[in-house]
Enzyme design. Structure first.
Site, PDB file in Angstrom:
ATOM      1  N   GLU A   1      -1.011  -9.363  -0.734  1.00  0.00           N
ATOM      2  CA  GLU A   1      -2.473  -9.518  -0.673  1.00  0.00           C
ATOM      3  C   GLU A   1      -3.180  -9.354  -1.957  1.00  0.00           C
ATOM      4  O   GLU A   1      -4.099 -10.270  -2.267  1.00  0.00           O
ATOM      5  CB  GLU A   1      -3.002  -8.510   0.218  1.00  0.00           C
TER       6      GLU A   1
ATOM      7  N   GLU B   1       4.057  -5.683   7.090  1.00  0.00           N
ATOM      8  CA  GLU B   1       3.127  -4.494   7.735  1.00  0.00           C
ATOM      9  C   GLU B   1       3.808  -4.519   9.392  1.00  0.00           C
ATOM     10  O   GLU B   1       3.578  -3.339   9.997  1.00  0.00           O
ATOM     11  CB  GLU B   1       1.658  -4.914   7.619  1.00  0.00           C
TER      12      GLU B   1
ATOM     13  N   ALA C   1       0.801  -1.264  -0.047  1.00  0.00           N
ATOM     14  CA  ALA C   1       0.016   0.115  -0.088  1.00  0.00           C
ATOM     15  C   ALA C   1       0.945   1.138  -0.029  1.00  0.00           C
ATOM     16  O   ALA C   1       2.170   1.107   0.396  1.00  0.00           O
ATOM     17  CB  ALA C   1      -0.821  -0.136   1.179  1.00  0.00           C
TER      18      ALA C   1
ATOM     19  N   GLY D   1       0.446  -5.105   0.701  1.00  0.00           N
ATOM     20  CA  GLY D   1      -0.730  -5.026  -0.330  1.00  0.00           C
ATOM     21  C   GLY D   1      -0.299  -5.847  -1.577  1.00  0.00           C
ATOM     22  O   GLY D   1      -1.380  -6.485  -2.551  1.00  0.00           O
TER      23      GLY D   1
HETATM   24  N1  COA Z   1       4.591   3.390  -0.126  1.00  0.00           N
HETATM   25  C1  COA Z   1       5.244   4.437  -0.576  1.00  0.00           C
HETATM   26  N2  COA Z   1       6.458   4.533  -0.832  1.00  0.00           N
HETATM   27  C2  COA Z   1       7.190   3.568  -0.658  1.00  0.00           C
HETATM   28  C3  COA Z   1       6.840   2.399  -0.247  1.00  0.00           C
HETATM   29  C4  COA Z   1       5.487   2.358  -0.167  1.00  0.00           C
HETATM   30  N3  COA Z   1       4.980   0.892   0.369  1.00  0.00           N
HETATM   31  N4  COA Z   1       7.797   1.327  -0.320  1.00  0.00           N
HETATM   32  C5  COA Z   1       8.933   2.256  -0.859  1.00  0.00           C
HETATM   33  N5  COA Z   1       8.624   3.421  -0.859  1.00  0.00           N
HETATM   34  C6  COA Z   1       9.462   4.603  -1.310  1.00  0.00           C
HETATM   35  C7  COA Z   1      10.530   4.812  -0.373  1.00  0.00           C
HETATM   36  O1  COA Z   1      10.033   5.779   0.602  1.00  0.00           O
HETATM   37  C8  COA Z   1      11.574   5.397  -1.324  1.00  0.00           C
HETATM   38  O2  COA Z   1      11.187   6.583  -1.657  1.00  0.00           O
HETATM   39  P1  COA Z   1      12.179   7.818  -2.128  1.00  0.00           P
HETATM   40  O3  COA Z   1      13.210   7.383  -3.090  1.00  0.00           O
HETATM   41  O4  COA Z   1      11.352   8.930  -2.526  1.00  0.00           O
HETATM   42  O5  COA Z   1      13.001   8.020  -0.682  1.00  0.00           O
HETATM   43  C9  COA Z   1      11.449   4.417  -2.773  1.00  0.00           C
HETATM   44  O6  COA Z   1      10.382   4.139  -2.371  1.00  0.00           O
HETATM   45  C10 COA Z   1      12.363   3.396  -2.769  1.00  0.00           C
HETATM   46  O7  COA Z   1      12.398   2.800  -1.532  1.00  0.00           O
HETATM   47  P2  COA Z   1      13.625   2.137  -0.756  1.00  0.00           P
HETATM   48  O8  COA Z   1      13.406   1.398   0.260  1.00  0.00           O
HETATM   49  O9  COA Z   1      14.964   3.141  -0.851  1.00  0.00           O
HETATM   50  O10 COA Z   1      14.144   0.864  -1.995  1.00  0.00           O
HETATM   51  P3  COA Z   1      14.882  -0.216  -1.714  1.00  0.00           P
HETATM   52  O11 COA Z   1      14.740  -0.943  -3.202  1.00  0.00           O
HETATM   53  O12 COA Z   1      15.883  -0.378  -0.826  1.00  0.00           O
HETATM   54  O13 COA Z   1      13.781  -1.116  -0.918  1.00  0.00           O
HETATM   55  C11 COA Z   1      11.219  -2.080  -0.654  1.00  0.00           C
HETATM   56  C12 COA Z   1      12.417  -1.336  -1.717  1.00  0.00           C
HETATM   57  C13 COA Z   1       9.898  -1.950  -1.363  1.00  0.00           C
HETATM   58  C14 COA Z   1      11.739  -3.589  -0.564  1.00  0.00           C
HETATM   59  C15 COA Z   1      11.324  -1.172   0.532  1.00  0.00           C
HETATM   60  O14 COA Z   1      11.079   0.121   0.079  1.00  0.00           O
HETATM   61  C16 COA Z   1      10.172  -1.388   1.578  1.00  0.00           C
HETATM   62  O15 COA Z   1      10.375  -2.514   2.470  1.00  0.00           O
HETATM   63  N6  COA Z   1       8.972  -0.896   1.378  1.00  0.00           N
HETATM   64  C17 COA Z   1       7.910  -0.967   2.449  1.00  0.00           C
HETATM   65  C18 COA Z   1       7.287  -2.400   2.004  1.00  0.00           C
HETATM   66  C19 COA Z   1       5.874  -2.590   2.785  1.00  0.00           C
HETATM   67  O16 COA Z   1       6.416  -2.478   4.361  1.00  0.00           O
HETATM   68  N7  COA Z   1       4.852  -2.566   2.579  1.00  0.00           N
HETATM   69  C20 COA Z   1       3.721  -2.655   3.261  1.00  0.00           C
HETATM   70  C21 COA Z   1       3.130  -1.412   3.402  1.00  0.00           C
HETATM   71  S1  COA Z   1       1.792  -1.618   4.446  1.00  0.00           S
END
Ligand code: COA
Length: 656
Positions: free
Chosen positions: A103, A123, A61, A100
């Site tokens: 999901e 999450e 999400a 998500g």
């Molecule tokens: N929603 C909004 N923004 C997100 C996001 C999300 N779920 N996941 C990542 N981003 C954004 C980060 O803030 C970052 O933004 P920026 O470039 O403006 O700083 C960008 O995406 C890249 O994320 P980053 O973590 O730096 O890249 P990465 O390649 O190291 O990791 C993920 C990618 C997806 C593995 C990691 O961002 C992550 O774990 N995200 C959260 C996943 C999560 O918890 N999802 C459940 C949400 S309820």
């Protein structure tokens, strides 16, 4: 944000394209819901492949939306819409499906995956539980025992595990979308499998739930989401899918609106902003292939281990052979301990050690790209090291000091090439602690600063730039935290009550227990040095204890007694006697008030640090506290708490 549609005969391919991670934002959810309607109305379409553009399928999400109220269309409704679609949807997952993302894949009729792709429900890292059926559909697809670690314990499933457990129907070698379309065509000739929501699930019985509850409660260290994720999953197993879904959603919404989730979201974005300061964009870092570490004590060994863990070859330098042997033995012990704990293989431990060259003297460091000094915290000793290094190394070798208090301008004073000099303050144990304070000198070149941030990223550290002052950001706040704890003590609040309050707040130990563990003598010597310089430093309770030989756990006693062989603090009659003249009459204070006083002191100093330009943002101050000083992550940090006024007693306007 775009949603692409392509037709491959009777198969539609819908591609989510919402860089950087295809987050399921409100507009993306709305576009997907419209797309589901449109494809349902197209009789020529018999199956829909759902894929993600870029480096991963879906990162979850859109976390940025969580600070406001939920907005329609809600993800659970979209997933129900996909489940009800006339033509079956097939998720084609590459890279990662998170939150998500997993999901939505669970709501599809089939899932195919690229080799190496991974599925997770992280999450709980954000203080919430999956809110769109993850806790309900996953156990129905792969069984409770396989689902619980994913739902409540941050376990990721790679494609092979996902295939083995039934989460994925096929692994596609070669181009994913082409393979997914072929898969879809194959499946048109088979009866549809039941949706995840319609599958049965077996209750593993009370013994399983009890053990899982105990394990998860222990690992979650006071954070509320993991046990609640388990509870929602269990509720659905025992009361049916719809009841489980209701409980899951209600819990998700409650947690999403709470303080802990807000704190964790704040840190999520702060941690992502930290490695990329705006003023360094466009400044390429220098390549760092050969690194020297000077000093084989605790810090030098920890720094060398952190460098090796990131794959960098290291030259470890000591003054003499016995010192070098001690350093190398300690370094080997770090890797062996990691292997014993199953964190790395025995081969990896040997390989890490094989990448270390131990040397006596500094000559061998002449060709390094970066040399990090971690010798005794004494100005003259450090100056001597750098004087020799500057004469040996070319002016393109970056020279870094790991000082925790001393002004780096004095350490590097008069050296050739001041633009390559910088402070890199690691925290002990350096192979574990995530914080790295980066302290540029006025002359430090932007490329050198950019290299420091790049190094931190390579080491998996959280970099925070700090200006020059006594103690930089972290130790300066620590001094005020301790001073406030001591002020409470003088007001008659027992030190055991102060420690207990801070443990209750979420610290692993209170301020006095922390001093006992780290040793009271370092701060004592620091104060003594200031007194020798003629500064007025009033006598502290710590001074009295050190003068009585009570330096902490290592001497069997500090603020508490530690009977031989234990690390469990025991009340000490001697401490009571020694400190009696200093302390006011004993006084009880509620734990919340103690916490509020100490956090307010930290926040006030943090604000002064920002006002003076020593830290750039409140986020930087909080990252220092969380990653270097054990501030409980679920509380965000002193600046976060002060801004939200969630702790009674924190001044509404922080004094500057
Ligand atoms: N929603 C909004 N923004 C997100 C996001 C999300 N779920 N996941 C990542 N981003 C954004 C980060 O803030 C970052 O933004 P920026 O470039 O403006 O700083 C960008 O995406 C890249 O994320 P980053 O973590 O730096 O890249 P990465 O390649 O190291 O990791 C993920 C990618 C997806 C593995 C990691 O961002 C992550 O774990 N995200 C959260 C996943 C999560 O918890 N999802 C459940 C949400 S309820």
């Amino acid at each position: 944000m775009t949603l692409h549609l392509e037709r491959h005969g009777e198969i539609a391919v819908v591609t989510l394209d919402n860089p950087p991670v295809n987050a399921l934002s409100r507009t993306m959810r709305a576009a997907l819901a419209d797309m589901a309607d449109r494809l349902d109305g197209d009789a020529g379409i018999r199956a829909v492949v759902l894929a993600g553009a870029g480096r991963l399928f879906v990162g979850g999400a859109d976390i940025a939306e969580f600070d406001g109220p939920p907005q329609e269309p809600h993800l659970p409704d979209l997933l129900a819409r996909i489940e009800a679609a006339r033509a079956p949807w097939i998720a084609a997952v590459h890279g990662m499906a998170l939150g998500g993302g997993t999901e939505i894949a669970l709501a599809c009729r089939y899932r195919v995956a690229a080799p190496g792709s991974r599925f997770g429900l992280p999450e709980v890292n954000l203080g919430i539980i999956p809110g769109s059926g993850g806790t309900q559909r996953l156990p129905r697809l792969i069984g409770v025992e396989a689902a619980v670690p994913v739902v409540a314990e941050k376990r990721m499933l790679d494609a092979t595990e996902a295939l083995g457990s039934g989460l994925v129907d096929r692994i596609i070698d070669g181009p994913l979308v082409v393979g997914a379309v072929d898969f879809a065509r194959d499946m048109l000739n088979h009866p549809l499998p039941p949706l995840a929501r319609d599958r049965s699930v077996t209750d593993p019985g009370p013994a399983y739930w009890q053990a899982a509850e105990a394990r998860i409660a222990k690992a979650s260290k006071g954070q509320s989401a993991p046990p609640l994720a388990l509870l929602a999953l269990r509720h659905g197993v025992q009361h049916g899918f719809e009841a489980g879904l209701r409980q899951e959603r209600e819990t998700f919404l409650r947690l999403r609106a709470g303080d802990e989730a807000a704190a964790l979201r704040y840190l999520f974005f702060a941690e992502r902003a930290a490695p990329r300061p705006a003023d360094l964009r466009g400044t390429p870092p220098r390549a760092v292939a050969r690194v020297g570490v000077v000093g084989g004590g605790t810090m030098g060994v920890g720094i060398a281990a952190a460098l090796r863990n990131a794959g960098l070859p290291v030259i470890l330098s000591e003054r003499d052979q016995p010192g070098l042997e001690r350093g190398l033995t300690a370094l080997r012990a770090v890797f062996d301990a990691a292997a014993q704990r199953g964190l790395i293989s025995d081969e990896a431990a040997s390989a890490r050690m094989a990448g270390v060259r131990g040397v006596v003297g500094l000559e061998a460091l002449a060709d390094c790209d970066l040399v990090i000094e971690a010798v005794f915290e004494d100005l003259a000793v450090k100056q001597a090291v750098f004087k020799t290094l500057a004469s040996l190394c070319g002016t393109d070798t970056i020279l870094a000091t790991n000082t925790s208090y001393i002004d780096p301008r004095q350490i590097f004073n008069g050296l050739r090439g001041p633009e390559r000099c910088i402070g890199l303050h690691f925290f002990s144990p350096a192979q574990v602690m995530k914080l790295m304070e980066i302290i540029p000198l006025p002359e430090t070149a932007p490329a050198v600063l950019a290299t420091a941030f790049d190094l931190a990223a390579n080491l998996g550290k959280v970099p925070v730039r700090a200006g020059i002052c006594d103690g930089f950001i972290g130790n300066r706040i620590l001094k005020h935290y301790r001073a406030e704890a001591e002020a409470l003590l003088r007001e008659g609040v027992p030190h055991a009550a102060i420690d207990a309050a801070m443990r209750g707040f979420g610290y692993a130990m209170g301020p006095f227990e922390m001093q006992d563990m780290a040793g009271l003598d370092i701060a004592f010597l620091h104060r003594e040095a200031a007194r020798l310089r003629g500064e007025t430093v009033p006598e502290t309770a710590g001074d009295i204890l050190v003068r009585a030989g009570r330096k902490g756990q290592k001497t069997g006693g500090g603020w508490y007694d530690y009977p031989t062989g234990t690390r469990a603090p025991q009340p000490s009659d001697e401490v009571a006697r020694l400190l009696a003249p200093l302390l006011g009459p004993a006084r009880a204070m509620p734990a919340e008030q103690i916490v509020a006083r100490l956090i307010a002191a930290m926040a006030a100093e943090g604000q002064r640090i920002i006002d003076e330009g020593i830290a750039s943002t409140p986020q930087d101050v909080d990252l220092v506290e969380v990653h270097g000083y054990g501030f409980p992550r679920g509380k965000g940090g002193p600046m976060f708490l002060a801004a939200r006024k969630t702790i009674t007693g924190i001044p509404t306007r922080i004094p500057t």
